[in-house]
Design an enzyme around this catalytic site. Structure first.
Site, PDB file in Angstrom:
ATOM      1  CE1 TYR A 137      -3.127  -3.093   0.655  1.00 58.66           C
ATOM      2  CE2 TYR A 137      -4.545  -1.164   0.586  1.00 58.66           C
ATOM      3  CZ  TYR A 137      -4.379  -2.530   0.505  1.00 58.66           C
ATOM      4  OH  TYR A 137      -5.474  -3.334   0.278  1.00 58.66           O
ATOM      5  CE  LYS A 210       3.029 -18.106  -0.828  1.00 61.73           C
ATOM      6  NZ  LYS A 210       2.305 -19.382  -0.798  1.00 61.73           N
ATOM      7  CG  ASP A 243      -0.646 -20.612   0.624  1.00 60.75           C
ATOM      8  OD1 ASP A 243      -0.153 -20.256   1.716  1.00 60.75           O
ATOM      9  OD2 ASP A 243      -0.047 -21.378  -0.169  1.00 60.75           O
ATOM     10  CG  ASP A 267      -7.763  -5.721   1.008  1.00 61.63           C
ATOM     11  OD1 ASP A 267      -8.840  -5.322   1.474  1.00 61.63           O
ATOM     12  OD2 ASP A 267      -7.525  -5.801  -0.219  1.00 61.63           O
ATOM     13  CG  ASP A 271     -13.278  -8.615   1.330  1.00 60.05           C
ATOM     14  OD1 ASP A 271     -13.262  -7.762   2.238  1.00 60.05           O
ATOM     15  OD2 ASP A 271     -13.527  -8.328   0.137  1.00 60.05           O
TER      16      ASP A 271
HETATM   17  C1  IPM Z   1     -10.707  -2.317   2.570  1.00 60.52           C
HETATM   18  C2  IPM Z   1     -10.796  -1.933   1.131  1.00 60.52           C
HETATM   19  C3  IPM Z   1      -9.701  -0.914   0.831  1.00 60.52           C
HETATM   20  C4  IPM Z   1      -8.363  -1.568   1.114  1.00 60.52           C
HETATM   21  C5  IPM Z   1      -9.756  -0.334  -0.582  1.00 60.52           C
HETATM   22  C6  IPM Z   1     -11.113   0.234  -0.919  1.00 60.52           C
HETATM   23  C7  IPM Z   1      -8.698   0.695  -0.808  1.00 60.52           C
HETATM   24  O1  IPM Z   1     -10.712  -3.059   0.320  1.00 60.52           O
HETATM   25  O2  IPM Z   1     -10.862  -1.429   3.426  1.00 60.52           O
HETATM   26  O3  IPM Z   1     -10.506  -3.502   2.857  1.00 60.52           O
HETATM   27  O4  IPM Z   1      -7.789  -2.203   0.236  1.00 60.52           O
HETATM   28  O5  IPM Z   1      -7.896  -1.426   2.236  1.00 60.52           O
HETATM   29 MG    MG Z   2     -10.770  -4.863   1.416  1.00 63.21          MG
END
Ligand code: IPM
Ligand code: MG
Length: 375
Positions: A137, A210, A243, A267, A271
């Site tokens: 990032y 990793k 992984d 990140d 999810d």
């Molecule tokens: C998150 C999102 C952000 C990230 C994006 C929108 C920049 O995916 O907050 O997880 O990658 O951190």
């Molecule tokens: Mg995200």
């Protein structure tokens, strides 16, 4: 003490879910003695950008600096090229305020259907501590070969990107992006995670990386993890490759209590974490600078196709509000929100579409606010 909060509703479903989050915060203010807030709304997001060409100006940042915390809806709009709002507003805020921790609890609330067969709330309840300022990032990278300097300049400055780029394709072109881990950056995130792990009954901290392939940067991460670990003899530690983690989250989520990981993998795995806690409609996150201004948001995006329909689940945003109060030291108020969410879910009358009901965004907000008031 009055908590000064900057509210950025943002784009898409952001304003709808933030409205419910604010509703619940206001109910909490009424219900809990001694908790007072002062909210100020800021317009930054897609519409503001299209009208003014301004993403997040210096004056805005200065105003927000005077606040105790930021409460953010969501950012992203199909009319604007991908990356512009994310980098120009969301990441800008995270970096400007040096919010070096991204704390993402993965907690399955009662009655929420879990997509993992045979797992319940007692199995899915852990925290991911995502380093939030480094790794891939840091925006160090570039493209080379096959482009004129002028064309490269356009590609590099994504904020000024012309919407209709017409750059000739060259088969020799390369692109590269560098991930950076610093000793300091890793240390502060890892220490935060050890502290958190140490505060729990089950003191287990898993580091996710990793290091078998990206061995330059993540070997430093591992070294720092081991060094910091020496200060926490009661915390059991483990290294896991990213992984493998995606596999274990699905197979044995009950093993996890606290994890710490560099930015990019954090990140991705959060999810996945959101899904095993019942979906993005339920997953909050905090961008934390323990000594500065922290920012709380649902981890979902702006979901433009649902915008304006009053169907999105506001619970992720409401729970982000709960995390914000916790971070501000308003534990009693935070606890009240958490309990209200549990009560509404257990009663089961109000449920949004994503969790098998037909209630609207505002009905869910109303129900939680009412429970907060009832106590
Ligand atoms: C998150 C999102 C952000 C990230 C994006 C929108 C920049 O995916 O907050 O997880 O990658 O951190
Ligand atoms: Mg995200």
């Amino acid at each position: 003490m009055t908590q000064k909060i900057a509210v950025l509703p943002g784009d898409g479903i952001g304003p709808e879910v933030i409205q419910e989050g604010v509703k619940v915060l206001e109910a909490t203010e009424d219900a809990v003695d001694g908790f007072k807030m002062d909210l100020e709304e800021f317009p930054y997001g897609a519409n503001h950008y299209l009208e003014t060409e301004e993403l997040l100006p210096e004056e805005g940042l200065e105003e927000i600096s005077k606040k105790d915390a930021v409460y953010l809806g969501a950012l992203g709009d199909p009319r604007i090229p991908t990356g512009v709002l994310e980098q120009g507003i969301l990441l800008k805020l995270r970096f400007y305020f040096d919010q070096y921790i991204n704390l993402r609890p993965v907690k399955l609330y009662p009655t929420i259907p879990c997509p993992l067969a045979g797992k319940g709330p007692e199995d899915v309840n852990f925290d991911v501590v995502r380093e939030n300022t480094e790794d891939f990032y840091v925006a160090i990278g570039g493209r080379a070969k096959g482009k004129t300097e002028e064309q490269l300049e356009i590609s590099r400055s994504i904020f000024e990107a012309k919407f209709d780029l017409d750059i000739e394709v060259d088969k020799d072109e390369i692109a590269y992006q560098i991930g950076v881990i610093s000793r300091k950056g890793a240390e502060r995130a890892i220490r935060f995670a050890f502290d958190l792990a140490n505060s729990k009954e089950q003191k287990r901290l898993v580091s996710v990386d990793k290091a078998n392939v990206l061995s330059h940067s993540y070997s430093l991460w591992r070294e720092v993890f081991e060094e910091v670990g020496e200060d926490f003899p009661d915390v059991e530690t483990e290294f896991s490759f990213v992984d493998a983690i995606t596999m274990w989250f699905v197979k044995s989520p009950e093993w996890y209590e606290t994890l710490v990981t560099p930015n990019m993998f954090g990140d991705i795995i959060t999810d996945l974490g959101a899904m095993i806690q019942g979906g993005l409609g339920l997953a909050p996150g905090g961008n934390i600078n323990p000594e500065g201004v922290s920012m709380f948001e649902p981890i979902h995006g702006s979901a433009p196709k649902h915008a304006g329909n009053n169907v999105a689940n506001p619970l992720a945003t409401i729970l982000a509000g709960q995390m914000m109060l916790d971070q501000l030291g308003e534990e009693k108020a935070a606890e009240r929100i958490d309990q209200a969410v549990v009560d509404v879910l257990e009663e089961g009358e109000v449920r949004t579409k994503d969790i098998g009901g037909s209630s609207s965004t505002s009905e869910m907000g109303d129900a939680v606010a009412e429970k907060v008031r009832e106590g």
